[in-house]
Design an enzyme around this catalytic site. Structure first.
Site, PDB file in Angstrom:
ATOM      1  N   THR A 197       0.837  -1.200   0.000  1.00  0.00           N
ATOM      2  CA  THR A 197       0.000   0.000   0.000  1.00  0.00           C
ATOM      3  C   THR A 197       0.870   1.247   0.000  1.00  0.00           C
ATOM      4  O   THR A 197       2.012   1.229   0.454  1.00  0.00           O
ATOM      5  CB  THR A 197      -0.947   0.022   1.217  1.00  0.00           C
ATOM      6  N   ARG A 198       0.316   2.322  -0.516  1.00  0.00           N
ATOM      7  CA  ARG A 198       0.927   3.648  -0.407  1.00  0.00           C
ATOM      8  C   ARG A 198      -0.086   4.624   0.184  1.00  0.00           C
ATOM      9  O   ARG A 198       0.108   5.833   0.148  1.00  0.00           O
ATOM     10  CB  ARG A 198       1.411   4.143  -1.779  1.00  0.00           C
ATOM     11  N   HIS A 202      -8.115   1.767   4.725  1.00  0.00           N
ATOM     12  CA  HIS A 202      -9.517   1.984   5.065  1.00  0.00           C
ATOM     13  C   HIS A 202     -10.226   0.639   5.212  1.00  0.00           C
ATOM     14  O   HIS A 202      -9.599  -0.427   5.141  1.00  0.00           O
ATOM     15  CB  HIS A 202     -10.210   2.910   4.057  1.00  0.00           C
ATOM     16  N   HIS A 205      -9.683  -2.124   2.571  1.00  0.00           N
ATOM     17  CA  HIS A 205      -8.363  -2.758   2.674  1.00  0.00           C
ATOM     18  C   HIS A 205      -8.308  -3.698   3.872  1.00  0.00           C
ATOM     19  O   HIS A 205      -7.756  -4.798   3.796  1.00  0.00           O
ATOM     20  CB  HIS A 205      -7.280  -1.690   2.841  1.00  0.00           C
ATOM     21  N   ARG A 291      -7.909  -4.015  -6.838  1.00  0.00           N
ATOM     22  CA  ARG A 291      -8.272  -3.234  -8.021  1.00  0.00           C
ATOM     23  C   ARG A 291      -7.260  -2.123  -8.224  1.00  0.00           C
ATOM     24  O   ARG A 291      -6.769  -1.518  -7.272  1.00  0.00           O
ATOM     25  CB  ARG A 291      -9.685  -2.665  -7.880  1.00  0.00           C
TER      26      ARG A 291
END
Length: 388
Positions: A197-198, A202, A205, A291
Site C-alpha cells: 500500500t501507499r 480503510h 483494505h 483493483r
C-alpha cells in the site's frame, strides 16, 4: 519451510562494517554520479536483496529484454527496469571496468560504489510505451524518464556503503529481507501474505487483508515509504495510521508491520509483478492484488494488474497472487462485501470517492465508520489541520 528468493539466492551487496571506512576513503578520489530519490531507494534495495537476483543496475541485455518481454536475459521473470542514468557528458567521463562513487543528492555524501561494466544509450519513448503504456509526461514515471533521467544508462554491480537516514518513528518497523525471513521462521509462519500500500488502510483494505489472513499463517503489512507523488499522503502520517489500526483491530501475534523503502513507479500491471517478486524475496508466499494496483490516472484498466499474472506459469513468479475485487460496506448485508458476495444494489453500498473523503477530512468531518476507522480518520484530520 520458507519460500526461496527470486532466482534462488538472496543477494547481499552491502559492504561489511570493517571495510566501509577504507571504501569511503577510496571513493573520495573516484568520479561520481549523483543519485536521485528513486535510484537511492533502488541502491539500498539491491544491496539488501529485495531485488534479488539483481546485484546492481541493469546492463543492456537485461534492460532490453525486460522492456520487451518482462524477462531478464536469463529468462527469469522481471517486469520493471532497474536502471541508473547519466547525461552524455557525465557518462563520457566514466570508464567501463572502473569504479564510480554514488553520491546522495541532498548531502553529497557517498552512499555506495558502482562497479561500472557498461554504458549504453536507450530509447526512452520505447520504455515509456512498453512499461508504462503511455508517452504522456503526466504519468509520474514517464515524467521522470523524459525529464530527469539522463540519456545513457550505467550498468554494473553495486556496493552499498551507507544507508539512507531513517526517521526515528520508522526505525522499529524497518526490516531487510533476511530479517523478515528470520521473523517468519521464529513465528512458525509457513504461509505469509503481503499487502502493498501507499495509502492509509480503510475498511475495504482491512477487509481483504483479513480475508487473506484467514488462509495464511501470517500477514505482513508492507507499505511503501520511498518516493510517492506529491498528492499522496506523506509516509509519517500513514505510519501513524498503520500503527493505530494494527494496535486496535489486528491480531498482534499474526501480523507484522514492516516498511518498504522503495520508490513507486505507478506502473500498474507491470508494477504488480514487480511488487510480488519483491515480497517473495522478503519471504512471503502470497501477495494481495486488488483493483487498480499501482495505478495512476486512467492509464490502466481496473483489473489489468490481476490479468497480467495469467501470462506466466505459477512457478515462474513463485508467489501466489490473491485476487480481490472492489470491496465496500453493504447496508443490507450489514457487513463488508464485494460484488462476488453481495447481491444488493449499488444504492445499498457505502462507496466514497477519494475526492469526497479528502473534502470531509479537510472540513474536519469524519467519514462514515463503514468507510474508515475513526482512529485513522482522526489522524488524517489532525495532519491536514497541521499543514493547512
Amino acid at each position: 519451510m520458507s519460500i526461496a528468493p527470486h532466482g534462488g539466492k538472496l543477494v547481499n551487496r552491502e559492504a561489511p562494517p570493517e571495510a566501509r571506512a577504507d571504501l569511503v576513503a577510496k571513493a573520495a578520489a573516484l568520479p561520481s554520479v549523483t543519485l536521485g530519490e528513486r535510484e537511492s531507494s533502488d541502491l539500498e534495495l539491491l544491496a539488501v536483496g529485495a531485488l534479488s537476483p539483481l546485484e546492481g543496475f541493469m546492463g543492456r541485455a537485461d534492460y532490453e529484454r525486460v522492456v520487451g518481454e518482462m524477462r531478464l536475459a536469463s529468462g527469469l521473470v522481471w517486469s520493471i527496469p532497474v536502471t541508473l542514468s547519466a547525461s552524455r557528458a557525465e557518462a563520457a567521463a566514466l570508464a567501463e571496468g572502473r569504479d564510480v562513487a554514488l553520491r546522495d543528492r541532498a548531502t553529497g555524501a557517498v552512499r555506495g560504489l558502482l562497479h561500472l561494466e557498461e554504458k549504453y544509450e536507450y530509447d526512452k519513448k520505447r520504455e515509456a510505451r512498453e512499461v508504462y503504456r503511455t508517452e504522456e509526461t503526466a504519468h509520474p514515471a514517464v515524467g521522470f524518464l523524459m525529464g530527469e533521467a539522463g540519456d545513457v544508462l550505467l550498468g554494473g554491480k553495486v556496493t552499498l556503503l551507507a544507508r539512507a537516514a531513517v526517521p526515528p518513528d520508522e526505525a522499529p518497523h524497518r526490516r531487510d529481507p533476511a530479517q523478515t525471513r528470520a521473523y517468519f521462521a521464529e513465528k512458525g509462519w509457513r504461509t505469509v501474505v503481503a499487502f502493498q500500500t501507499r495509502n492509509p488502510i480503510h475498511r475495504a483494505h482491512e477487509y481483504l487483508t483479513k480475508v487473506a489472513l484467514e488462509i495464511c499463517d501470517g500477514l505482513m503489512i508492507h507499505p511503501i515509504v520511498g518516493y510517492t507523488k506529491g498528492d499522496d499522503i506523506p509516509a509519517p502520517v500513514r505510519l501513524r495510521c498503520y500503527v493505530a489500526l494494527l494496535e486496535r483491530y489486528y491480531p498482534a501475534e499474526r501480523t507484522l508491520l514492516s516498511l518498504l523503502p522503495a520508490a513507486m513507479r505507478y506502473g500498474g500491471p507491470r508494477e504488480a509483478i514487480f511488487h510480488a517478486t519483491m515480497r517473495k524475496n522478503y519471504g512471503c508466499t502470497h501477495f494481495i492484488v486488488g483493483r487498480d494496483h499501482a495505478g495512476v490516472g486512467s492509464y490502466y484498466g481496473t483489473y489489468d494488474a490481476q490479468r497480467i499474472f495469467d501470462g506466466f506459469a505459477p512457478d515462474e513468479i513463485g508467489i501466489t497472487p490473491l485476487m480481490f475485487e472492489h470491496s465496500f460496506w453493504c447496508k443490507r448485508c450489514g457487513s463488508m462485501a464485494s460484488s462476488k458476495t453481495c447481491p444488493h444494489a449499488a444504492a445499498d453500498r457505502v462507496a466514497l470517492s477519494g475526492t469526497k473523503v479528502r473534502e470531509l477530512l479537510r472540513a474536519g468531518e469524519m467519514p462514515p465508520p463503514e468507510f474508515s476507522r475513526p482512529e485513522v480518520a482522526q489522524i488524517l484530520i489532525d495532519s491536514m489541520k497541521e499543514t493547512a
